[in-house]
Write a protein that holds these residues in place. Structure first.
Motif, PDB file in Angstrom:
ATOM      1  N   ASN A  10      12.581   3.733   3.558  1.00 38.83           N
ATOM      2  CA  ASN A  10      12.072   3.317   4.862  1.00 38.83           C
ATOM      3  C   ASN A  10      10.764   2.531   4.774  1.00 38.83           C
ATOM      4  OD1 ASN A  10      13.805   4.207   7.173  1.00 38.83           O
ATOM      5  ND2 ASN A  10      13.685   6.131   6.023  1.00 38.83           N
ATOM      6  N   THR A  11      10.137   2.522   3.610  1.00 37.48           N
ATOM      7  CA  THR A  11       8.899   1.752   3.430  1.00 37.48           C
ATOM      8  C   THR A  11       9.082   0.628   2.414  1.00 37.48           C
ATOM      9  OG1 THR A  11       7.589   3.735   3.908  1.00 37.48           O
ATOM     10  CG2 THR A  11       6.440   1.888   2.877  1.00 37.48           C
ATOM     11  N   THR A 133       8.435   8.096   2.550  1.00 33.23           N
ATOM     12  CA  THR A 133       8.060   7.979   3.953  1.00 33.23           C
ATOM     13  C   THR A 133       8.285   9.325   4.649  1.00 33.23           C
ATOM     14  OG1 THR A 133       8.934   5.745   3.809  1.00 33.23           O
ATOM     15  CG2 THR A 133       8.401   6.589   6.006  1.00 33.23           C
ATOM     16  N   GLY A 154       6.459  12.622   5.931  1.00 30.08           N
ATOM     17  CA  GLY A 154       5.630  12.325   4.768  1.00 30.08           C
ATOM     18  C   GLY A 154       4.152  12.374   5.148  1.00 30.08           C
ATOM     19  N   ILE A 157       2.983   9.707   7.726  1.00 25.20           N
ATOM     20  CA  ILE A 157       3.433   9.959   9.098  1.00 25.20           C
ATOM     21  C   ILE A 157       2.689  11.143   9.708  1.00 25.20           C
ATOM     22  CG2 ILE A 157       5.407  10.751  10.481  1.00 25.20           C
ATOM     23  CD1 ILE A 157       7.201   8.985   8.787  1.00 25.20           C
TER      24      ILE A 157
END
Ligand code: ATP
Ligand code: PAU
Ligand code: K
Length: 259
Positions: A10-11, A133, A154, A157
């Motif tokens: 996702n990153t 993430t 993570g 977040i």
């Protein structure tokens, strides 16, 4: 015979080129790009690579990102394959209620972990931690059955959620310490202990379930930051997802060539 392995999180997108699609293959080149920079791959990092004969990846970033990656892969005459979590693969059984809904990165990392475990000694229960993430902590029993796992935010977040949900938490990154006495250290240690505590709990759950001490492998971009703060013994294996992709490619190609 080169093999390109892709891990689209996702990153970041992580890639690794091997000389062959099999366990123990030699790593020829590797790299990572933030998702916003995917469009640079074809004319940048990938432009000088020997063309891969096979491409296998896992992607959890969604269809739009997947399509952007596939566009970059048009550089070569190769059809990428994407892993979908299944009921069983490479000696692992999937206990998820809906096996295909399990994130393919989680499935692939577990396959890599199981293969490493069996290569290093007798069968044992295994906890697999991925610190990206999001953070995931999976439990695999002695026989290779994925019992279930947890998903938590993570570190990044967690801190952003606190920042946006409060008035007074906008501070630089701090240090991990046992008894934080300032806001920065309190936030950094809080996020770190949340992850370390979740791992400890899963290790306890699995030990109780199997009546045996589990092995614990940890991977993901922030694994090296977490490793010193873990309360249980963990082995950091940066390549777990690529190891899993090599294992899957190895087994699938062995199947096609024997039929
Ligand atoms: N001190 C820390 N400890 C743990 N995690 C941290 C720390 N500082 C930052 N992080 C977070 O770790 C996460 C992992 O970052 P990174 O992009 O390197 O991992 P990744 O494995 O590539 O992620 P993904 O596969 O989900 O794309 C980021 O969200 C980052 O905010
Ligand atoms: C949990 C993440 C975000 C970890 O990368 C990914 O594996 C994912 O989107 N999983 C789908 C949902 C699930 O695994 O239950
Ligand atoms: K990941």
């Amino acid at each position: 015979m080169t093999f390109l392995a892709l891990d689209v999180g996702n990153t970041r997108l992580k890639w690794a080129l091997y000389d062959a699609p099999c366990v123990g293959a030699t790593l020829l080149a590797s790299g990572a790009q933030f998702l916003e920079n995917i469009e640079t791959l074809e004319e940048g990092d990938w432009s000088t690579l020997p063309p891969p004969r096979w491409v296998l990846g896992c992607v959890v970033a969604g269809d739009a990102v997947k399509r952007r990656v596939e566009e970059q892969l048009e550089l070569w005459d190769v059809t990428p394959r994407w892993v979908v979590s299944s009921i069983s693969e490479a000696g692992l059984l999937n206990g998820y209620d809906h096996p295909a809904r399990l994130g393919s990165d989680r499935w692939v990392a577990m396959i890599g972990a199981r293969q490493r475990l069996l290569a290093n000694g007798p069968k044992r229960p295994c906890v697999v931690v991925m610190v990206g993430t999001a953070v995931t902590v999976e439990a695999i029993d002695t026989e290779g059955r994925f019992l279930g796992g947890i998903i938590l935010p993570g570190h990044g977040i967690m801190l952003r959620a606190l920042e946006s949900g409060t008035a007074g938490l906008h501070v630089p990154t701090g240090e991990v310490c046992d008894f934080p006495t300032n806001t920065s250290d309190a936030l950094t240690s809080g996020g770190t202990f949340a992850i370390a505590g979740a791992v400890q709990r899963m290790v306890e759950n699995l030990r109780r379930h199997c009546g045996e001490e589990p092995v614990c492998y940890m991977t993901g971009g922030a694994g090296w930051k977490m490793a010193p703060s873990m309360s249980t013994q963990v082995e950091l294996v940066e390549s777990l997802i690529f190891d899993g992709l090599l294992e899957i490619a190895d087994q699938r190609l062995a199947l096609t060539s024997s039929t």
